[in-house]
Design a protein around this motif. Sequence first.
Motif, PDB file in Angstrom:
ATOM      1  N   THR A  60       0.996  -1.180   0.009  1.00 39.44           N
ATOM      2  CA  THR A  60       0.215  -0.514  -0.090  1.00 39.44           C
ATOM      3  C   THR A  60       0.411   1.454  -0.154  1.00 39.44           C
ATOM      4  N   GLN A  61       2.375   1.433   0.604  1.00 39.44           N
ATOM      5  CA  GLN A  61       3.724   2.230   1.086  1.00 39.44           C
ATOM      6  C   GLN A  61       3.112   2.386  -0.949  1.00 39.44           C
ATOM      7  N   ALA A  62       3.561   1.792  -1.826  1.00 35.22           N
ATOM      8  CA  ALA A  62       4.505   2.107  -3.153  1.00 35.22           C
ATOM      9  C   ALA A  62       3.250   2.653  -4.355  1.00 35.22           C
ATOM     10  N   VAL A  63       2.048   1.649  -3.546  1.00 35.86           N
ATOM     11  CA  VAL A  63       0.523   2.523  -4.261  1.00 35.86           C
ATOM     12  C   VAL A  63       0.664   4.424  -3.989  1.00 35.86           C
ATOM     13  N   TYR A  64       0.400   4.293  -2.698  1.00 36.21           N
ATOM     14  CA  TYR A  64       0.614   5.731  -2.070  1.00 36.21           C
ATOM     15  C   TYR A  64       1.765   6.149  -2.691  1.00 36.21           C
ATOM     16  N   ASN A  65       2.585   5.941  -2.616  1.00 34.97           N
ATOM     17  CA  ASN A  65       4.016   6.373  -3.615  1.00 34.97           C
ATOM     18  C   ASN A  65       3.620   6.751  -5.091  1.00 34.97           C
TER      19      ASN A  65
ATOM     20  N   LEU B 299       5.000  16.474  -5.508  1.00 33.78           N
ATOM     21  CA  LEU B 299       4.884  16.426  -4.338  1.00 33.78           C
ATOM     22  C   LEU B 299       6.176  16.405  -3.974  1.00 33.78           C
ATOM     23  N   LYS B 300       6.832  15.456  -3.887  1.00 29.47           N
ATOM     24  CA  LYS B 300       8.382  14.736  -4.085  1.00 29.47           C
ATOM     25  C   LYS B 300       9.192  15.393  -4.810  1.00 29.47           C
ATOM     26  N   GLU B 301       8.791  16.426  -6.445  1.00 26.62           N
ATOM     27  CA  GLU B 301       8.949  16.532  -6.860  1.00 26.62           C
ATOM     28  C   GLU B 301       9.678  18.828  -7.225  1.00 26.62           C
ATOM     29  N   GLY B 302       8.609  19.013  -5.658  1.00 23.99           N
ATOM     30  CA  GLY B 302       8.184  20.320  -5.762  1.00 23.99           C
ATOM     31  C   GLY B 302       8.124  20.407  -6.239  1.00 23.99           C
ATOM     32  N   HIS B 303       6.665  20.631  -7.719  1.00 26.36           N
ATOM     33  CA  HIS B 303       5.683  20.859  -8.232  1.00 26.36           C
ATOM     34  C   HIS B 303       5.038  22.165  -7.613  1.00 26.36           C
ATOM     35  N   VAL B 304       3.990  20.954  -6.061  1.00 23.82           N
ATOM     36  CA  VAL B 304       3.051  22.001  -5.838  1.00 23.82           C
ATOM     37  C   VAL B 304       3.788  21.917  -4.039  1.00 23.82           C
ATOM     38  N   TYR B 305       2.430  21.965  -3.214  1.00 24.59           N
ATOM     39  CA  TYR B 305       2.029  22.182  -1.655  1.00 24.59           C
ATOM     40  C   TYR B 305       1.162  21.998  -1.069  1.00 24.59           C
ATOM     41  N   LEU B 306       1.504  21.623  -0.111  1.00 27.95           N
ATOM     42  CA  LEU B 306       0.482  21.052   0.693  1.00 27.95           C
ATOM     43  C   LEU B 306      -0.774  22.147   1.047  1.00 27.95           C
ATOM     44  N   ASP B 307      -1.282  22.507   0.918  1.00 27.32           N
ATOM     45  CA  ASP B 307      -2.819  22.933   2.056  1.00 27.32           C
ATOM     46  C   ASP B 307      -2.903  22.412   3.139  1.00 27.32           C
ATOM     47  N   ARG B 308      -2.308  23.061   4.251  1.00 24.90           N
ATOM     48  CA  ARG B 308      -2.359  22.139   5.630  1.00 24.90           C
ATOM     49  C   ARG B 308      -3.410  23.007   6.273  1.00 24.90           C
TER      50      ARG B 308
ATOM     51  N   LEU C  14       3.796  13.325   4.514  1.00 24.61           N
ATOM     52  CA  LEU C  14       3.482  14.593   3.592  1.00 24.61           C
ATOM     53  C   LEU C  14       4.612  15.521   3.943  1.00 24.61           C
ATOM     54  N   GLU C  15       3.800  15.595   5.123  1.00 24.12           N
ATOM     55  CA  GLU C  15       4.451  17.137   5.495  1.00 24.12           C
ATOM     56  C   GLU C  15       6.489  17.245   4.718  1.00 24.12           C
ATOM     57  N   LYS C  16       7.163  15.562   5.311  1.00 24.52           N
ATOM     58  CA  LYS C  16       8.751  15.052   5.386  1.00 24.52           C
ATOM     59  C   LYS C  16       8.632  15.521   3.951  1.00 24.52           C
ATOM     60  N   TRP C  17       8.059  14.646   2.727  1.00 20.92           N
ATOM     61  CA  TRP C  17       8.489  15.002   1.422  1.00 20.92           C
ATOM     62  C   TRP C  17       8.163  16.430   1.155  1.00 20.92           C
ATOM     63  N   GLU C  18       7.360  17.195   1.605  1.00 23.82           N
ATOM     64  CA  GLU C  18       7.505  19.003   1.104  1.00 23.82           C
ATOM     65  C   GLU C  18       9.123  19.152   1.290  1.00 23.82           C
ATOM     66  N   SER C  19       9.227  18.687   2.975  1.00 22.24           N
ATOM     67  CA  SER C  19      10.032  18.925   3.646  1.00 22.24           C
ATOM     68  C   SER C  19      11.246  18.704   2.546  1.00 22.24           C
TER      69      SER C  19
ATOM     70  N   ALA D 155      13.445  21.925  -4.883  1.00 19.12           N
ATOM     71  CA  ALA D 155      13.313  21.406  -6.424  1.00 19.12           C
ATOM     72  C   ALA D 155      12.036  22.298  -6.987  1.00 19.12           C
ATOM     73  N   ASN D 156      12.350  22.302  -8.050  1.00 23.07           N
ATOM     74  CA  ASN D 156      11.147  23.006  -8.617  1.00 23.07           C
ATOM     75  C   ASN D 156      10.610  24.198  -8.414  1.00 23.07           C
TER      76      ASN D 156
END
Length: 120
Positions: A58-63, A71-80, A95-100, A107-108
Amino acid sequence: EIQATRRFRELTFDKALFAASNGRSKTSYSLTVFPKEAKDIAGTLLRDGGGALNNKKTQAVYNSSINVILLKEGHVYLDRRMLKKNADLRVAEALEKWESDAKTKRANMWEYGDVVEDED
C-alpha cells in the motif's frame, strides 16, 4: 509552459486514473489521484489511513499517486488547512516530510527558497 503543468500532463494525459475524495471546504475539494490499476489497493489505503503506510504494497501505491509524485518533485505544496482537517496523522507526517525534502533539495518551485507563507 509551466514545468508543473508539463509534468502533470506527462503523468495523466491519455491514462486511466482513479480519484478519491479526501474532503472539501467551502471553496475546494481535495482529491488523491492514482493510476487506475491501483484502485483496489488505493481504496484500502484511503480506508485504513496511516496504518496502511506500514504495508509495503500500500505504501508503493500511495507513492504512485499523482499527488505524491508532484509533491516529492517540488511542483506542488501542501494545503495545511485541508491536511489538518482531513488527514490521518501518519499520512500528514509523511506528506510534510516529502514536502520538506523537496524544499531542502530546492526542487522546482522551491528553487529560490520557501515561496509559501506559514499559515500557523
